[in-house]
Motif scaffolding. Structure first.
Motif, short mmCIF file in Angstrom:
data_model
loop_
_atom_site.label_atom_id
_atom_site.label_comp_id
_atom_site.label_asym_id
_atom_site.label_seq_id
_atom_site.Cartn_x
_atom_site.Cartn_y
_atom_site.Cartn_z
N LEU A 262 -1.74 -20.01 -6.60
CA LEU A 262 -1.56 -18.57 -6.62
C LEU A 262 -0.92 -18.16 -7.95
O LEU A 262 0.15 -18.65 -8.30
N ILE A 263 -1.60 -17.28 -8.68
CA ILE A 263 -1.14 -16.84 -9.99
C ILE A 263 -0.62 -15.41 -9.85
O ILE A 263 -1.41 -14.48 -9.63
N ASN A 264 0.69 -15.22 -9.96
CA ASN A 264 1.29 -13.89 -9.79
C ASN A 264 0.64 -13.17 -8.60
O ASN A 264 0.06 -12.09 -8.76
N PRO A 265 0.72 -13.75 -7.39
CA PRO A 265 -0.01 -13.17 -6.26
C PRO A 265 0.62 -11.90 -5.71
O PRO A 265 1.84 -11.73 -5.73
N ALA A 266 -0.23 -11.02 -5.23
CA ALA A 266 0.22 -9.84 -4.50
C ALA A 266 0.65 -10.29 -3.11
O ALA A 266 -0.09 -11.01 -2.44
N VAL A 267 1.82 -9.87 -2.68
CA VAL A 267 2.32 -10.24 -1.36
C VAL A 267 2.09 -9.09 -0.37
O VAL A 267 1.74 -9.31 0.78
N HIS A 268 2.27 -7.85 -0.83
CA HIS A 268 2.07 -6.66 0.01
C HIS A 268 1.14 -5.67 -0.71
O HIS A 268 1.54 -4.54 -1.00
N PRO A 269 -0.11 -6.05 -0.97
CA PRO A 269 -0.99 -5.17 -1.76
C PRO A 269 -1.30 -3.85 -1.07
O PRO A 269 -1.59 -2.86 -1.74
N TYR A 270 -1.21 -3.83 0.24
CA TYR A 270 -1.51 -2.61 0.98
C TYR A 270 -0.49 -1.51 0.68
O TYR A 270 -0.80 -0.33 0.83
N ILE A 271 0.70 -1.88 0.24
CA ILE A 271 1.69 -0.87 -0.16
C ILE A 271 1.34 -0.32 -1.54
O ILE A 271 1.29 0.88 -1.75
N LEU A 272 1.06 -1.23 -2.47
CA LEU A 272 0.71 -0.82 -3.84
C LEU A 272 -0.58 -0.02 -3.90
O LEU A 272 -0.73 0.88 -4.73
N LEU A 273 -1.52 -0.35 -3.04
CA LEU A 273 -2.84 0.28 -3.09
C LEU A 273 -2.76 1.80 -2.97
O LEU A 273 -3.58 2.51 -3.54
N LYS A 274 -1.76 2.28 -2.26
CA LYS A 274 -1.64 3.73 -2.04
C LYS A 274 -1.50 4.49 -3.35
O LYS A 274 -1.82 5.66 -3.43
N GLN A 275 -1.04 3.81 -4.40
CA GLN A 275 -0.91 4.44 -5.72
C GLN A 275 -2.26 4.58 -6.43
O GLN A 275 -2.35 5.27 -7.45
N TYR A 276 -3.28 3.91 -5.91
CA TYR A 276 -4.57 3.87 -6.59
C TYR A 276 -5.68 4.61 -5.86
O TYR A 276 -6.85 4.49 -6.22
N VAL A 277 -5.34 5.37 -4.83
CA VAL A 277 -6.37 6.10 -4.08
C VAL A 277 -7.07 7.07 -5.02
O VAL A 277 -6.44 7.76 -5.82
#
Length: 192
Positions: free
Chosen positions: A88-103
């Motif tokens: 795992l290279i700098n893996p996202a652990v909670h991407p569903y939280i970050l994704l909200k910034q990219y809608v």
């Protein structure tokens, strides 16, 4: 022989530098037939379908994933569901939280393609979250200078796994290429 499957991150592609570096290195070792880098759709359900189709093409042969950022999250889902291994290279652990910034509309960093990011993607990603059942199946490579993700989340999630936490760096993971011989060796370990 183990297949190395590179899973790119969010708004990335098989044209990313790490994916290309891995492809070149594997070819130089005479292992090009054992390297795969599927195009991962942005929509999570389509992404899982594409990943399962790519995995099925390998006919049950052993797999080690290299998952970068969101690819690390997806690699964890695959490992927990099917018992493979992952670096795992700098893996996202909670991407569903970050994704909200990219809608909304987003440009792919490598292809320029515009992806329409839907807010329901966050729920679909959350449904793929898995706890780590066997830390020995993972190797975490993370850099403290990651400007996108908090490396400490990954250190906590993958506690007990092999971990290399490098001071500095960034989300792209500086000097990735020098790790490729060790990544290939890790991929072989459980299949020796």
């Amino acid at each position: 022989m183990v297949h190395l499957v590179y899973l790119h991150g969010f708004l990335s592609s098989p044209f990313s530098k790490k994916a290309q570096d891995t492809a070149v290195w594997m070819a130089e070792q005479g292992l090009a037939d054992y390297f795969h880098c599927p195009e991962i759709p942005m929509e999570p359900k389509a992404a899982t379908e594409a990943l399962l189709a790519a995995r099925a093409k390998l006919g049950g042969e052993p797999v080690c994933y290299i998952g970068s950022s969101l690819g690390g999250y997806l690699a964890t889902w695959l490992v927990e569901e099917y018992g493979d291994r992952a670096v795992l290279i700098n893996p996202a652990v909670h991407p569903y939280i970050l994704l909200k910034q990219y809608v909304g509309p987003q440009h792919n960093y490598y292809t320029g393609e515009i992806h329409q990011i839907d807010e329901r993607y966050a729920d679909d990603l959350h449904a793929l979250e898995r706890a780590v059942s066997d830390p020995s199946r993972y190797w975490l490579l993370t850099q403290t200078g990651d400007e996108v993700l908090d490396y400490r989340e990954a250190v906590t999630k993958y506690r007990g796994s092999r971990q290399d936490v490098i001071e500095g760096g960034d989300h792209a993971f500086q000097d990735y290429g020098r790790w490729l011989p060790a990544i290939w060796a890790f991929a072989q370990e459980s299949h020796a």
